[in-house]
Every structure is written in C-alpha cells, then in structure tokens.
Design a protein around this motif. Structure first.
Motif, short mmCIF file in Angstrom:
data_model
loop_
_atom_site.label_atom_id
_atom_site.label_comp_id
_atom_site.label_asym_id
_atom_site.label_seq_id
_atom_site.Cartn_x
_atom_site.Cartn_y
_atom_site.Cartn_z
N LYS A 11 39.32 40.59 36.78
CA LYS A 11 37.97 40.98 37.21
C LYS A 11 36.90 40.14 36.50
O LYS A 11 35.94 39.69 37.11
N THR A 12 37.09 39.94 35.19
CA THR A 12 36.11 39.14 34.45
C THR A 12 36.20 37.68 34.86
O THR A 12 35.17 37.01 35.04
N LYS A 14 37.07 36.39 37.71
CA LYS A 14 36.44 36.20 39.02
C LYS A 14 34.93 36.12 38.90
O LYS A 14 34.28 35.30 39.57
N GLU A 15 34.35 36.98 38.05
CA GLU A 15 32.90 36.97 37.87
C GLU A 15 32.45 35.68 37.20
O GLU A 15 31.41 35.11 37.55
N LYS A 18 32.34 32.90 39.77
CA LYS A 18 31.15 32.99 40.61
C LYS A 18 29.92 32.42 39.90
O LYS A 18 29.13 31.67 40.49
N SER A 227 27.95 45.58 34.11
CA SER A 227 28.83 44.80 34.99
C SER A 227 29.42 43.64 34.19
O SER A 227 28.93 43.29 33.11
N ARG A 228 30.45 43.04 34.74
CA ARG A 228 31.11 41.91 34.07
C ARG A 228 30.28 40.63 34.17
O ARG A 228 30.63 39.63 33.56
N ARG A 229 29.19 40.68 34.91
CA ARG A 229 28.30 39.51 34.95
C ARG A 229 27.71 39.24 33.57
O ARG A 229 27.44 38.09 33.22
N ALA A 232 30.08 37.03 31.97
CA ALA A 232 30.03 35.70 32.58
C ALA A 232 28.84 34.88 32.08
O ALA A 232 28.95 33.69 31.79
#
Length: 291
Positions: A11-12, A14-15, A18, A227-229, A232
């Motif tokens: 999950k992290t 993927k963020e 992005k 959020s994991r953003r 990121a």
C-alpha cells in the motif's frame, strides 16, 4: 533528473510510485517486488491507475539486471527486513544510493547498513520515521524531556492489524529521543525504560502519542497519519537529499530540524534585542520623566 527504482509494491509502495510520477525532477525507471507477489509481470499503469509509465514490475531475483538496464540514481526500499538487507548489498556494490523505509530491523541489521556505506562509498538513508510530522514530534519530545526531566513518559503507538513489528520503529526512535533529552539534563538513563504500549487494530495508518505526566499536570504530544501519502511525501524529501550524498543518514539529517530550531532561537534573540533597544530609545527620547 533523479532516476528512481522502487522496491516493494504494498500500500505504501503504490502511494510512493504515484507521488514520484508527479515530480518534475524525478523519473520512476523501474519497480521491483517479491517473486511471490501477484503484481509480478504486470504493468504499473494497471496496478496504480496511472498512464504511460512504461514500467513492467520485475522480480527481486532479477535485481542486478534491472539496475544495469534502468540505471537508477536512488532506490526506495519498502519491502521486508531480510529482503532489504539482501537488496542493499547489491545496490551498494553497484553504487546506487538507497532510501530504506522498511521497519522491524534488529540493531545488528542496522549496523550492516552502516557498514555497507563505508565499504562501497554509497549513501543509505534509514527512514522508518519518514513523515515530517512525526519528526517534529520527536524533536518536541526531546525538548520536553530535557525540560521536564522529573516527569514520567509513556508512548502509545497504534497501527493497522497487519503490521508485524511491535513496537514500531518510530516508537523506538521516540523513546531514544526521550532518553537523549533526559541525558542532556543530567538524568541517568543507563537502565531507564520508556514504556511503549503498542496497539494493532483495523486499518489505522499510524498514530504515535507521548504522554508526559507530572504530579500536578500532564502534556500530550501526538501525531497521526491520515493517509500513506504522508509517507510518500517524506520519501520524496529523502530521495532529493540522498541522491548526491555518500554515507549513512537518517530522516533527522534529511529534515535538519535541529538547525531549524537553532535558527528560530537565534532570530528570536535578535528580535528581543531590537525590542529592548527600541524601548530604551523611546524612554530616553520621551519628554516625560519616567522617574
């Protein structure tokens, strides 16, 4: 343009992919995952819903070939402790700098990362505490411990139920900052244990809370990632910092918050001196006697 390889596509990961694709000064050139991952061989576009990345997810078994082919300047590794150590040896030999966001390392494993930078003269940034907010929390906790050194400290950390390492790497770092603050105040910390309460439940991204409790009052300092953003964006700062460095670093080096604090204190001292000087001049120039 900083060329980046991403290892780990949870999950992290993927963020992070992005957010890297959004940067004008970076290019995501390759993505690697476990040979058992369901993402293996798939297009990154399909996995994260982007367009025209041109990246097919490759296996960690092909790591050297991926590096030779895509020539990254920096690798961001959000995999597992064992995989990260294996990967780091290969990246270091190939003179690629590394941002390590993986958590759950033993002290001995972290020493291995440090030794790799000395042996191969690349750079590694170990950043389990990769968000700006949690690093500010650690700085504030350090300061509080140095001032309120006769208070009791308690850490609580909450993460999603799939997080394996208990307590979190960040909670352990926070405990270390508390001990540094106490030590700077002359408090013996040789056998002092800072209690850490770890909770694993639901889908909580991450929350860390420090309670500082005295006989008559209490202070609470907390940080929560929504959020994991947030992770990121921290990774982006680490990439920008590490890409042209040599040596072993942590997120505190990337953000340089102690320098920010020193600059703030210096500016406040200058403001205070100017204020006192203005008050003195106003008194001296006043036609009314103040005596």
């Amino acid at each position: 343009m900083i060329r980046v390889c991403l290892v780990g596509l949870g999950k992290t990961g993927k963020e992070i992919a992005k957010v890297i694709l959004e940067q004008e000064n970076m290019k995501l050139v390759s993505v690697v995952c476990s040979s058992k991952s369901q993402n293996l061989g798939k297009s990154l576009d399909e996995i994260i819903g982007c367009r025209n990345s041109g990246i097919i997810v490759d296996s960690e078994k092909n790591l050297e070939q991926v590096i030779f082919k895509t020539k990254p300047d920096v690798v961001v590794d959000f995999s597992t402790p064992d995989a990260t150590i294996r990967n780091a040896k290969i990246f270091s030999k190939m003179k690629v700098n590394i941002v390590v966001g993986t958590t759950g390392f033993t002290d001995f494993a972290l020493k291995k990362l440090f030794v790799l930078t000395r042996k191969y003269h690349n750079a590694i940034c170990y950043a389990p505490n990769i968000t700006l907010g949690v690093n500010v929390l650690m700085l504030l906790t350090n300061l509080a411990a140095s001032i309120l050194n006769n208070y009791d400290f308690q850490i609580t950390e909450i993460h999603h139920k799939r997080k394996v390492d208990v307590p979190s790497g960040t909670a352990i770092k926070i405990a270390g900052e508390i001990k540094k603050g106490l030590d700077s105040a002359g408090v013996s910390i040789k056998e002092k244990v800072i209690p850490i309460n770890a909770v694993r439940a639901g889908g909580v991204v991450g929350r860390h809370e420090v309670m500082i409790v005295g006989e008559d009052d209490k202070i609470e300092i907390s940080h929560e990632s929504f959020s994991r953003r947030a992770f990121a964006l921290g990774a982006i700062k680490a990439i920008e910092f590490i890409h042209d460095k040599v040596g072993y670093y942590e997120m505190s080096d990337v953000l340089n918050l102690h320098k920010v604090l020193e600059d703030y204190i210096e500016k406040e001292q200058i403001k205070r001196k100017k204020k006192y000087k203005k008050c003195r001049n106003d008194v001296e120039e006043s036609p009314v006697s103040v005596v």
